[in-house]
Write an enzyme that holds these catalytic residues in place. Structure first.
Site, PDB file in Angstrom:
ATOM      1  N   ASP A  67      30.836 -35.007 -37.040  1.00  0.00           N
ATOM      2  CA  ASP A  67      30.923 -33.753 -35.812  1.00  0.00           C
ATOM      3  C   ASP A  67      31.950 -32.945 -36.228  1.00  0.00           C
ATOM      4  O   ASP A  67      32.995 -32.793 -36.885  1.00  0.00           O
ATOM      5  CB  ASP A  67      30.673 -34.135 -34.629  1.00  0.00           C
ATOM      6  CG  ASP A  67      31.836 -35.307 -34.180  1.00  0.00           C
ATOM      7  OD1 ASP A  67      32.913 -35.515 -35.000  1.00  0.00           O
ATOM      8  OD2 ASP A  67      31.713 -35.962 -33.108  1.00  0.00           O
ATOM      9  N   ASN A 136      32.324 -41.268 -21.692  1.00  0.00           N
ATOM     10  CA  ASN A 136      30.851 -41.233 -21.046  1.00  0.00           C
ATOM     11  C   ASN A 136      29.790 -42.071 -22.193  1.00  0.00           C
ATOM     12  O   ASN A 136      28.582 -41.837 -21.784  1.00  0.00           O
ATOM     13  CB  ASN A 136      30.392 -39.943 -21.061  1.00  0.00           C
ATOM     14  CG  ASN A 136      30.433 -39.143 -22.125  1.00  0.00           C
ATOM     15  OD1 ASN A 136      30.612 -39.646 -23.360  1.00  0.00           O
ATOM     16  ND2 ASN A 136      30.144 -37.658 -22.323  1.00  0.00           N
ATOM     17  N   HIS A 138      29.583 -41.522 -25.380  1.00  0.00           N
ATOM     18  CA  HIS A 138      28.745 -40.802 -26.232  1.00  0.00           C
ATOM     19  C   HIS A 138      29.458 -41.328 -27.797  1.00  0.00           C
ATOM     20  O   HIS A 138      30.533 -41.997 -27.903  1.00  0.00           O
ATOM     21  CB  HIS A 138      29.322 -39.184 -26.227  1.00  0.00           C
ATOM     22  CG  HIS A 138      30.566 -39.007 -26.850  1.00  0.00           C
ATOM     23  ND1 HIS A 138      31.302 -37.676 -26.290  1.00  0.00           N
ATOM     24  CD2 HIS A 138      31.588 -39.620 -27.268  1.00  0.00           C
ATOM     25  CE1 HIS A 138      32.451 -37.615 -26.563  1.00  0.00           C
ATOM     26  NE2 HIS A 138      32.686 -38.747 -27.268  1.00  0.00           N
ATOM     27  N   GLU A 143      25.865 -36.464 -26.674  1.00  0.00           N
ATOM     28  CA  GLU A 143      26.266 -36.795 -25.053  1.00  0.00           C
ATOM     29  C   GLU A 143      25.008 -37.279 -24.519  1.00  0.00           C
ATOM     30  O   GLU A 143      24.143 -37.356 -24.843  1.00  0.00           O
ATOM     31  CB  GLU A 143      26.544 -35.306 -24.546  1.00  0.00           C
ATOM     32  CG  GLU A 143      27.612 -34.450 -25.265  1.00  0.00           C
ATOM     33  CD  GLU A 143      29.018 -35.146 -24.789  1.00  0.00           C
ATOM     34  OE1 GLU A 143      29.241 -36.393 -24.795  1.00  0.00           O
ATOM     35  OE2 GLU A 143      30.091 -34.202 -24.508  1.00  0.00           O
TER      36      GLU A 143
HETATM   37  P1  PGA Z   1      39.147 -40.586 -28.955  1.00  0.00           P
HETATM   38  O1  PGA Z   1      37.523 -40.054 -28.852  1.00  0.00           O
HETATM   39  O2  PGA Z   1      39.036 -41.233 -30.059  1.00  0.00           O
HETATM   40  O3  PGA Z   1      39.905 -39.211 -28.949  1.00  0.00           O
HETATM   41  O4  PGA Z   1      39.365 -41.132 -27.694  1.00  0.00           O
HETATM   42  C1  PGA Z   1      36.404 -40.715 -29.084  1.00  0.00           C
HETATM   43  C2  PGA Z   1      35.155 -40.249 -28.927  1.00  0.00           C
HETATM   44  O5  PGA Z   1      35.178 -39.186 -28.162  1.00  0.00           O
HETATM   45  O6  PGA Z   1      34.323 -40.393 -29.797  1.00  0.00           O
END
Ligand code: PGA
Length: 245
Positions: A67, A136, A138, A143
């Site tokens: 992404d 959450n 994702h 999302e």
């Molecule tokens: P993070 O994010 O590695 O910064 O905790 C993970 C994600 O949002 O997929």
């Protein structure tokens, strides 16, 4: 699903790097799906270390990142383009034209997503996809929502994601509100998936993803349907699972 519990972030990172490194060694022209964020940083550090010791050769591999924020320049330190350069691409012998990330500078989301999906198809898909998990639930920037979005798409970030990611920006206002992401179908098309989770703030999401119902409200729960998923999670991220089981 194979779940490997490790002690802490460092052990998770080393084990994850070993899985990626084994793939690079055994299949030097493989396609790796890569992720950004705090979670994979340590794994990239180990890959760079092993590359510097002469153990790894990245010259034949292709990478597809999950992404990118929309409306962010490549020079912006918070862009995922910048992140990948900083943590991996500028430190190993990967060919720049074989590193692929959705173009966050392109305003036409439909074009970016169509072309990115075509690019992934053109290399016959991802062999091994690395994933983090959001608080959450994702994966990529898919999302929680009413349906599993199949292919690459432009997504509006939830408040929870903006809140989680604001630590990287000077202020919350600067966090982009939209992003381009591989879809759930794109991710599920990978031959193998490696999901990493570290820290107590991921415990509930991990528990729901592994033990809860398969629902687009917890996008990672779809991974229950993929037969080649390995999860490497530290004790803190596993705390809810151990407690419940
Ligand atoms: P993070 O994010 O590695 O910064 O905790 C993970 C994600 O949002 O997929």
């Amino acid at each position: 699903m194979k779940i490997i519990q490790v002690k802490d972030y460092e052990e998770m990172s080393k084990k994850a790097a070993a899985v990626l490194a084994a793939k690079v060694v055994s299949d030097p022209e493989c396609v790796l799906g890569l992720a950004t964020g705090s979670t994979p940083e340590g794994a990239y550090r180990f890959l760079v270390e092993w590359y510097e010791k002469g153990l790894l050769d990245f010259s034949g591999i292709t990478t597809m990142n999950l992404d990118e924020y929309k409306g962010i320049s490549k020079e912006n330190e918070q862009s995922y383009y910048y992140f990948m350069k900083k943590h991996l691409f500028s430190k190993v012998n990967i060919k720049e034209n074989q590193t692929c990330i959705p173009d966050g500078e392109e305003e036409d989301g439909e074009k970016v997503c169509r072309e990115y999906e075509e690019l992934i198809q053109s290399v016959h898909g991802v062999d091994l996809q690395l994933l983090g998990i959001g608080r959450n639930g994702h994966i990529g920037f898919n999302e929680p929502c009413g349906e599993f979005m199949k292919r690459c798409h432009c997504v509006t970030l939830t408040e929870s994601t903006i809140e989680a990611n604001k630590r990287f920006f000077e202020s919350e206002d600067q966090v982009p509100r939209q992003a381009y992401t591989m879809g759930i179908g794109t991710i599920m098309s990978a031959d193998r998936i490696l999901l990493l989770a570290s820290g107590e703030e991921k415990a509930e999401a991990l528990y729901q993803a592994v033990c809860g119902p398969i629902t687009p409200n917890v996008p990672a729960s779809i991974l229950q349907l993929h037969d080649q998923v390995t999860i490497i999670a530290d004790e803190a991220a596993m705390s809810k699972m151990n407690y419940q089981s």
